[in-house]
Design a protein around this motif. Sequence first.
Motif, PDB file in Angstrom:
ATOM      1  N   UNK A  30      32.362  14.325  33.270  1.00  0.00           N
ATOM      2  CA  UNK A  30      31.560  15.142  32.547  1.00  0.00           C
ATOM      3  C   UNK A  30      32.807  16.204  32.021  1.00  0.00           C
ATOM      4  N   UNK A  31      33.800  16.614  32.498  1.00  0.00           N
ATOM      5  CA  UNK A  31      34.343  16.902  31.723  1.00  0.00           C
ATOM      6  C   UNK A  31      36.286  16.284  31.074  1.00  0.00           C
ATOM      7  N   UNK A  32      36.470  15.580  30.113  1.00  0.00           N
ATOM      8  CA  UNK A  32      37.519  15.155  30.520  1.00  0.00           C
ATOM      9  C   UNK A  32      38.651  16.040  29.995  1.00  0.00           C
ATOM     10  N   UNK A  33      38.748  16.859  30.277  1.00  0.00           N
ATOM     11  CA  UNK A  33      39.565  17.571  30.064  1.00  0.00           C
ATOM     12  C   UNK A  33      39.936  18.882  31.762  1.00  0.00           C
ATOM     13  N   UNK A  34      39.081  18.450  32.352  1.00  0.00           N
ATOM     14  CA  UNK A  34      38.828  19.625  33.788  1.00  0.00           C
ATOM     15  C   UNK A  34      40.403  19.495  34.125  1.00  0.00           C
ATOM     16  N   UNK A  35      41.108  18.770  34.711  1.00  0.00           N
ATOM     17  CA  UNK A  35      42.314  18.332  34.950  1.00  0.00           C
ATOM     18  C   UNK A  35      43.618  17.690  34.306  1.00  0.00           C
ATOM     19  N   UNK A  36      44.751  18.586  34.250  1.00  0.00           N
ATOM     20  CA  UNK A  36      45.650  17.595  33.142  1.00  0.00           C
ATOM     21  C   UNK A  36      46.155  16.477  33.798  1.00  0.00           C
ATOM     22  N   UNK A  37      46.100  16.265  31.870  1.00  0.00           N
ATOM     23  CA  UNK A  37      46.645  14.572  32.173  1.00  0.00           C
ATOM     24  C   UNK A  37      48.301  14.376  33.396  1.00  0.00           C
ATOM     25  N   UNK A  84      47.399  15.475  36.479  1.00  0.00           N
ATOM     26  CA  UNK A  84      47.119  14.820  37.474  1.00  0.00           C
ATOM     27  C   UNK A  84      46.035  13.848  36.891  1.00  0.00           C
ATOM     28  N   UNK A  85      45.780  13.306  36.690  1.00  0.00           N
ATOM     29  CA  UNK A  85      44.686  12.533  36.265  1.00  0.00           C
ATOM     30  C   UNK A  85      45.775  11.112  36.397  1.00  0.00           C
ATOM     31  N   UNK A  86      47.324  11.116  36.061  1.00  0.00           N
ATOM     32  CA  UNK A  86      48.059  10.442  35.849  1.00  0.00           C
ATOM     33  C   UNK A  86      48.186   9.771  37.567  1.00  0.00           C
ATOM     34  N   UNK A  87      48.408  10.830  38.139  1.00  0.00           N
ATOM     35  CA  UNK A  87      48.733  10.630  39.699  1.00  0.00           C
ATOM     36  C   UNK A  87      47.138  10.089  40.131  1.00  0.00           C
ATOM     37  N   UNK A  88      46.034  10.896  40.250  1.00  0.00           N
ATOM     38  CA  UNK A  88      44.375  10.335  40.100  1.00  0.00           C
ATOM     39  C   UNK A  88      44.334   9.251  40.368  1.00  0.00           C
ATOM     40  N   UNK A  89      45.147   8.431  39.273  1.00  0.00           N
ATOM     41  CA  UNK A  89      45.542   6.689  38.501  1.00  0.00           C
ATOM     42  C   UNK A  89      45.714   6.181  39.522  1.00  0.00           C
ATOM     43  N   UNK A 144      49.927   7.609  49.404  1.00  0.00           N
ATOM     44  CA  UNK A 144      48.425   7.859  49.420  1.00  0.00           C
ATOM     45  C   UNK A 144      48.546   9.202  50.577  1.00  0.00           C
ATOM     46  N   UNK A 145      49.158  10.208  51.153  1.00  0.00           N
ATOM     47  CA  UNK A 145      49.720  10.902  52.072  1.00  0.00           C
ATOM     48  C   UNK A 145      50.132  12.106  50.959  1.00  0.00           C
ATOM     49  N   UNK A 146      51.196  11.385  49.825  1.00  0.00           N
ATOM     50  CA  UNK A 146      52.225  12.480  49.363  1.00  0.00           C
ATOM     51  C   UNK A 146      50.662  12.600  48.223  1.00  0.00           C
ATOM     52  N   UNK A 147      50.316  12.052  47.775  1.00  0.00           N
ATOM     53  CA  UNK A 147      50.198  12.116  46.190  1.00  0.00           C
ATOM     54  C   UNK A 147      48.403  12.809  46.502  1.00  0.00           C
ATOM     55  N   UNK A 148      48.237  12.317  47.737  1.00  0.00           N
ATOM     56  CA  UNK A 148      46.466  13.539  47.744  1.00  0.00           C
ATOM     57  C   UNK A 148      47.194  15.135  48.176  1.00  0.00           C
ATOM     58  N   UNK A 154      35.958   9.337  43.482  1.00  0.00           N
ATOM     59  CA  UNK A 154      35.644   9.007  43.363  1.00  0.00           C
ATOM     60  C   UNK A 154      34.803  10.904  43.132  1.00  0.00           C
ATOM     61  N   UNK A 155      34.637  11.222  43.465  1.00  0.00           N
ATOM     62  CA  UNK A 155      34.069  12.866  43.002  1.00  0.00           C
ATOM     63  C   UNK A 155      34.841  13.353  41.508  1.00  0.00           C
ATOM     64  N   UNK A 156      36.631  14.032  41.784  1.00  0.00           N
ATOM     65  CA  UNK A 156      37.136  13.424  40.971  1.00  0.00           C
ATOM     66  C   UNK A 156      36.913  12.659  40.112  1.00  0.00           C
ATOM     67  N   UNK A 157      37.112  11.787  39.480  1.00  0.00           N
ATOM     68  CA  UNK A 157      36.215  10.667  38.744  1.00  0.00           C
ATOM     69  C   UNK A 157      35.257  11.160  37.809  1.00  0.00           C
ATOM     70  N   UNK A 158      34.223  11.725  38.536  1.00  0.00           N
ATOM     71  CA  UNK A 158      32.391  11.818  38.346  1.00  0.00           C
ATOM     72  C   UNK A 158      32.931  13.338  37.814  1.00  0.00           C
ATOM     73  N   UNK A 159      33.726  14.392  38.089  1.00  0.00           N
ATOM     74  CA  UNK A 159      34.307  15.687  37.083  1.00  0.00           C
ATOM     75  C   UNK A 159      34.931  15.109  36.177  1.00  0.00           C
ATOM     76  N   UNK A 160      35.962  14.476  35.963  1.00  0.00           N
ATOM     77  CA  UNK A 160      36.404  13.395  35.012  1.00  0.00           C
ATOM     78  C   UNK A 160      35.769  13.348  33.830  1.00  0.00           C
TER      79      UNK A 160
END
Length: 146
Positions: A75-82, A84-89, A115-119, A67-73
């Motif tokens: 605000x700024x869609x470029x704050x994480x690489x694609x 990292x965003x794919x791993x988050x999804x 989940x632990x590995x992705x985190x 939730x925190x990471x998605x909130x940051x995205x």
Amino acid sequence: MDSQQPNSLEEDIFDSSLNLEETHFKEGFNEGYNDGLASGKEEGRQVGLKHGFEIGEELGFYRGCLDVWNSAIRIDPTCFSSRVQKTMKTMENLVRNYPISDPENESVNEIMESLRLKFRSICATLNARLEYSGYPKASDAKNIEF
């Protein structure tokens, strides 16, 4: 014929005495089995509650991080690489599809490990020092500051 009747009466009296040990053994076994069954169910319930709470707590931790990471995205869609965003999804899908109501599902351990590995992967990529260490124990109370 009369001589057989007293003999069978004597056998009946002594028969119950001879089977006394076996009778007490069976009664004791049945009582112990029933008591063990009741206490085993209660112990199993307590273990299940504890384990379920720990799993829910860990899933909640991952959900909160997402939730925190998605909130940051947002605000700024470029704050994480694609990547990292794919791993988050992927991680978000794992959390969403975790079989909470089916604890006997055989894929539960695999999903949690994934989940632990992705985190860890996201944290390593972001150079973040986040770690799920579980609920603080009473022995860790001296390390908690307000």
